[in-house]
Enzyme design. Structure first.
Site, PDB file in Angstrom:
ATOM      1  N   GLY A  13       1.038  -0.999   0.059  1.00  0.00           N
ATOM      2  CA  GLY A  13      -0.110   0.000   0.158  1.00  0.00           C
ATOM      3  C   GLY A  13       0.513   1.130  -0.109  1.00  0.00           C
ATOM      4  CG  ASN A  15       0.853   3.269  -6.302  1.00  0.00           C
ATOM      5  OD1 ASN A  15       1.584   4.524  -6.560  1.00  0.00           O
ATOM      6  ND2 ASN A  15       2.617   2.402  -6.110  1.00  0.00           N
ATOM      7  CG  LEU A  86      -2.866  -8.280  -6.520  1.00  0.00           C
ATOM      8  CD1 LEU A  86      -1.405  -8.911  -5.430  1.00  0.00           C
ATOM      9  CD2 LEU A  86      -1.796  -7.624  -7.713  1.00  0.00           C
ATOM     10  CG  ASN A 103      -5.551  -0.836 -12.288  1.00  0.00           C
ATOM     11  OD1 ASN A 103      -4.877  -1.920 -10.978  1.00  0.00           O
ATOM     12  ND2 ASN A 103      -4.777  -2.162 -12.911  1.00  0.00           N
ATOM     13  CG  HIS A 105       0.103  -3.149 -15.575  1.00  0.00           C
ATOM     14  ND1 HIS A 105      -0.531  -4.028 -14.565  1.00  0.00           N
ATOM     15  CD2 HIS A 105       0.377  -3.631 -16.245  1.00  0.00           C
ATOM     16  CE1 HIS A 105       0.349  -5.208 -15.002  1.00  0.00           C
ATOM     17  NE2 HIS A 105       0.666  -5.154 -16.447  1.00  0.00           N
ATOM     18  CG  ASP A 146      -4.123  -5.401 -15.829  1.00  0.00           C
ATOM     19  OD1 ASP A 146      -4.395  -4.750 -15.628  1.00  0.00           O
ATOM     20  OD2 ASP A 146      -3.311  -6.824 -16.217  1.00  0.00           O
TER      21      ASP A 146
HETATM   22  C1  GAR Z   1       2.097  -0.982  -7.924  1.00  0.00           C
HETATM   23  O1  GAR Z   1       3.355  -0.763  -8.478  1.00  0.00           O
HETATM   24  C2  GAR Z   1       0.836  -1.128  -9.121  1.00  0.00           C
HETATM   25  O2  GAR Z   1       1.262  -0.452 -10.017  1.00  0.00           O
HETATM   26  C3  GAR Z   1       0.767  -2.957  -8.969  1.00  0.00           C
HETATM   27  O3  GAR Z   1       1.774  -3.462  -7.976  1.00  0.00           O
HETATM   28  C4  GAR Z   1       2.264  -2.389  -7.049  1.00  0.00           C
HETATM   29  C5  GAR Z   1       1.694  -1.878  -5.244  1.00  0.00           C
HETATM   30  O4  GAR Z   1       2.726  -1.531  -4.774  1.00  0.00           O
HETATM   31  N1  GAR Z   1      -0.192  -2.932  -9.417  1.00  0.00           N
HETATM   32  C6  GAR Z   1      -0.674  -4.016 -10.171  1.00  0.00           C
HETATM   33  O5  GAR Z   1       0.950  -4.823 -10.457  1.00  0.00           O
HETATM   34  C7  GAR Z   1      -1.649  -4.888 -10.746  1.00  0.00           C
HETATM   35  N2  GAR Z   1      -1.763  -5.634 -12.206  1.00  0.00           N
HETATM   36  P1  GAR Z   1       2.174  -1.036  -3.398  1.00  0.00           P
HETATM   37  O6  GAR Z   1       1.137  -1.830  -2.697  1.00  0.00           O
HETATM   38  O7  GAR Z   1       2.954  -0.175  -2.718  1.00  0.00           O
HETATM   39  O8  GAR Z   1       1.314   0.006  -3.708  1.00  0.00           O
END
Ligand code: GAR
Length: 190
Positions: A13, A15, A86, A103, A105, A146
């Site tokens: 988390g 982001n 996910l 979303n 990616h 996606d």
């Molecule tokens: C992020 O890099 C996001 O782009 C990716 O998971 C990570 C979560 O990081 N999302 C995907 O791969 C979706 N297909 P975080 O939990 O540190 O924000």
């Protein structure tokens, strides 16, 4: 009036935290709810520390009973942000929030997307294929993994010495820089 944002996340988390903090000083929106399908996900602790309502939900609440949709409606959510979420996002919620589910990616879609392509797996594949650049894609969510309309992309070079970890770290920085601003632009263009 400020637009109300809900964040869905499955893991660390970072982001989510970045978005929460960004909108604490924004006049356009605020994060009011953080939801996770993982009971012990770090994102829930992070949100609590920021005084944001954070809740775990199970798959039945997401896909079958309608509890997650009810929650989103009770909280009068204007925009749903998937930040490292996910699970497949359910069609019945997308239908109630047309062009209001986005979303992020960690690659340049349409490459390196689809089921099972998340986090580390994306960066491993990018490096294994000898790509010279990678980046981030922010897109509307539709019923396919996606594949929704792309809102924003930014790219960075893949360096010859990159490992999945070093690439992930630079991609994360790109995400922190752009994701909140893209959200803000969407809220203001509404
Ligand atoms: C992020 O890099 C996001 O782009 C990716 O998971 C990570 C979560 O990081 N999302 C995907 O791969 C979706 N297909 P975080 O939990 O540190 O924000």
């Amino acid at each position: 009036m400020k637009k109300r944002i809900a964040i869905f996340a499955s893991g660390t988390g970072t982001n989510a935290l970045n978005i929460i903090r960004y909108f604490k000083t924004s006049s356009t929106g605020e994060v009011v709810l953080v939801l996770s399908n993982k009971r012990h996900a770090k994102v829930l602790e992070k949100a609590e520390c920021e005084d944001i309502k954070s809740l775990y939900f199970d798959k039945a609440s997401l896909y079958e009973s309608g509890k997650v949709l009810d929650l989103l409606e009770n909280y009068e959510i204007d925009l749903i942000v998937l930040a490292g979420f996910l699970l497949k996002f359910p069609d019945h919620i997308i239908k109630e929030f047309p062009r209001k589910v986005i979303n992020i990616h960690p690659a340049l879609l349409p490459k390196y997307g689809g089921k099972g392509m998340y986090g580390r797996y994306v960066h491993e594949a990018v490096i294994a294929n000898g790509e010279e650049e990678s980046g981030i894609t922010i897109h509307f969510v539709n019923s396919e993994y996606d594949e929704g309309t792309i809102i924003f992309q930014a790219s960075i070079p893949v360096l010859p010495q990159d490992s999945p970890e070093s690439l992930a770290s630079r991609i994360h920085k790109l995400e922190y820089k752009h994701f909140p601003k893209v959200i803000e632009n969407l809220l203001t263009s509404d």
